[in-house]
Enzyme design. Sequence first.
Site, PDB file in Angstrom:
ATOM      1  N   LEU A  58       0.830  -1.205   0.000  1.00 50.33           N
ATOM      2  CA  LEU A  58       0.000   0.000   0.000  1.00 50.33           C
ATOM      3  C   LEU A  58       0.870   1.263   0.000  1.00 50.33           C
ATOM      4  CD1 LEU A  58      -3.169   0.272   2.251  1.00 50.33           C
ATOM      5  CD2 LEU A  58      -2.083   2.191   1.113  1.00 50.33           C
ATOM      6  N   GLU A  60       1.373   4.594  -2.820  1.00 48.89           N
ATOM      7  CA  GLU A  60       1.000   5.072  -4.150  1.00 48.89           C
ATOM      8  C   GLU A  60       2.180   5.630  -4.936  1.00 48.89           C
ATOM      9  OE1 GLU A  60      -0.678   5.736  -1.376  1.00 48.89           O
ATOM     10  OE2 GLU A  60      -2.524   4.618  -1.700  1.00 48.89           O
ATOM     11  N   HIS A 129     -12.284  10.923  -1.467  1.00 49.89           N
ATOM     12  CA  HIS A 129     -12.728   9.971  -2.484  1.00 49.89           C
ATOM     13  C   HIS A 129     -13.536  10.653  -3.585  1.00 49.89           C
ATOM     14  CE1 HIS A 129     -11.694   7.459   0.912  1.00 49.89           C
ATOM     15  NE2 HIS A 129     -11.800   6.373   0.187  1.00 49.89           N
TER      16      HIS A 129
END
Lengths: 326, 357
Positions: A58, A60, A129
Site C-alpha cells: 500500500l 502510491e 474519495h
Amino acid sequence: MAEITLVEAVDLALAYEMQADPSVVILGEDIAKNGGVFRATQGLLDKFGPDRVRDTPLAESMIGGLAIGMAIEGLKPVAEFQFMGFLYPALDQIINHAARIRNRTRGHLSCPVVFRAPFGSGIHAPEHHSESTEALLAHIPGLRVVIPSSPVRAYGLLLASIRDPDPVIFLEPSRLYRFAKQEVEDNGKALPLDKCFTLREGKDITLVTWGAMIKETMAAAEVIVKEGIDVEIIDVATLKPLDMETILSSVEKTGRCVIIHEAPKTGGVGADISAQIAEKALLSLKAPVMRITGYDTIVPYARLEKYYIPSVPQIVDAIKKTMEFA
Amino acid sequence: MKIVAHFEIPYYQILNEAQELVADLPSFAKDPAHLIRLYRLMVLNRLFDAKAIALQRTGKLGTYPSTLGQEAAFVGMGDALSKNDVIVPYYRDVGILIQRGVKLSEILLYWGGDERGNAFANKENFPYSVPVGSQPLHAAGVATAFKIRKEKRAVLTVCGDGGTSEGDFYEAMNVAGVWKLPVVFAVCNNQWAISVPRSEQTAAQTLAQKAIAAGFSGEQVDGNDVIAVRDRVTLALEKAREKSEPTLIEIICYRQNDHTTADDAKRYEKAKVREQEWEKEPIARLRRYLESIKAWSEKEEKELQVTSEAEIEKSVAEYLATPLAPLENMFDYLYATLPESLEEQRELLKQWGNTHG
C-alpha cells in the site's frame, strides 16, 4: 452483444489488451484477488495469473515509480490508484519522471504507462474519495489526460491509452461506473485520443463538458431542446492535449458556449477552453462564454456532496441566459 | 518477554587505510592488471572532476556535483556491473557512467545545461535522476520486469545518504523485499546531504540496517577500498541474478568537496574533519598497495596523468565545440508524435526564439 456498465467496460478493455499483448501488466492495491474496490479488474487474476495482475504493497508513490521502471524496461503497465485523492503521493513520480523520460533522454527512452483512477464526487464516500483535480494533471507537459464518459468510450479510450507510447492519466468518473448500461462490442477497436466527441449536433449553442457532468448536461439538453433550442454537446474526452479545433468550429457555428465541469472553477480546464475561444473565435461569439462548475471549495462529505455538483436547472439556466444575451 | 527478531550489520574491508590486507583478496584482485584498470579509472574520475570544477569556475559549465573522495565507490560499482545488468544512477556517478560507454563530453554536456548529455540513456543505462531518492523505485520496476519475463538479470541503483530519508527509498526496498526483486540498492554515504550531516538524517545506527525492516540483508562496505566495494557489489549482483534477492549496500565514504559548485561547505563543515577523512582517501591507498606489490611505478603514474589529461582535454574541446541544439527540440521529445495542439506553440518558438539577444 452484451449491455455493460462503464466499470465493466474498463474490465473488458483490460482483458482484451492483456490477451492481445503479453507486455501489458496491471498493478495496484486490491486489484488481484479482490478485483479492485470497484471491480474494474474483476476476473483478470484468474485469466492472466499473479505475474501480470499484481497486488502491490500500500504505497502510491511506489505504484507510480514501479510502473515507470517497468515501462522504461519494455512492459506496458496499467497502474490503478484506488481513488484520485490517493494519486497525489505519486505526483512526484508522474510529474518529475513519467512525463519527462522521453524528453530527458532525447527520445531514447519512453514511458508508456496508463495511470488509472476513479474520480469525482457523488458516490457517498468519505473524504478524499471525490476529487476532480484533473486540471492539475492537464497542466503538466508530457502527459495525456483522458476521461471517458460512457461504457463505449471507456472501452475504446482505454485501449487507445494502453497502446499510446506515452504516459496517460485515465480518469474514470466513479459516479458513472454503474449509472447506465450500453452495448459494447469487444472487438479490440480503440477510439481516437486527442479528439473531442460530438455527442449531439445542434446549431444554437455549444455545451462543452466531460466525465460525469455529461449526465447532467444531457439531462439539461433534454429540457432545453423541448423549448426549441438546438444544442450541440461536446464531450472533450482528452483534456490534454486539447482538441480546440472541434470546440472552435462548433462555437463558430453556434456563437454561444457554456462549459460545464465538476472541478473547481479557478484554474480549471474550462478557464483555458474559455480563454482559447476568446483568443480565436471572439468575433463569432454572440454572448460571453459561461462556465458552470464546482465551487472553489473542498468537496463536502456525503451529506452535502450533491449540493456541490452543478445541477440540471443550473445548467438549463446558464443555457437560457446565454441564449437570451443580446 | 522474549526476543522475536534480531539482526547484525556486517562491515567489509579488504585493503585498509594503512594499505594492509585485512581480509583475503577476492580472485579478481589477485590480478594486478585488474587493479591497475580500476586505478586508472579512479584517476581519470578525479582529474575529470577537477577539470569540471575549473570549467564551472570560469563560466564554461553549469552547477556540477564533485565526486572527489568517492572515486572508489563509483568505479568499484561500475566494474561490478555486467553489460546485461541495468544501472539506475543518481547524479554523482561519473565513475560508473564512464564504464557504461558514456563519454566524458556527454557528462560535461549534461552539466553544461544540455539535455543531449542524457542521450546516452538506453534500457541498460538509465539517465541521471535529480529528485533525491526517487529512482530506486524505477530500479524496482525494472527488476519487476525481469522477474515477470524470467530474465536472470540484475539492477543496481544508487542514491546518497540523504536519499535514504525519502519515502520512495523505503517504498522501493519494501516492495523489493515482498516481491524478492533482483535489485541492489547502493547508498553512497558521503556523510552529507548538502549541509545536513548523516547524524541528523536518521537516528538509526547504520543506513544498512534499513534493509532489515524490508526483509532482506544490508551491509556496510569501506567506500575508500575499491577492492571491497567491487567485491561486495559483485556478490550482491550475483545474488540478485541467481536467487532474485535484493541487497542494500551502504558504501561509507566522505565528500571531499562542496555538495555542488553552488554550495560552500565552509558554512557548516569543520575543515579538520575533512582533513582527517582525507587520510583514508581511496586513490593514494590503492596506489601505495600497487607500488608495494611492484605493480606500479612513478613512471607509469606520470604517463597516466598525461594520458588522462589528454583524454579530458579532448572531451572538453568536444563539449565546448558542441553547437546549441535546435530550439524546437524542446517540443520534439515531449511526445512520440507532437500533438496538433502544440504545433502552434512550436511555430511561435521558431518565430520568436531568436529575439532573446
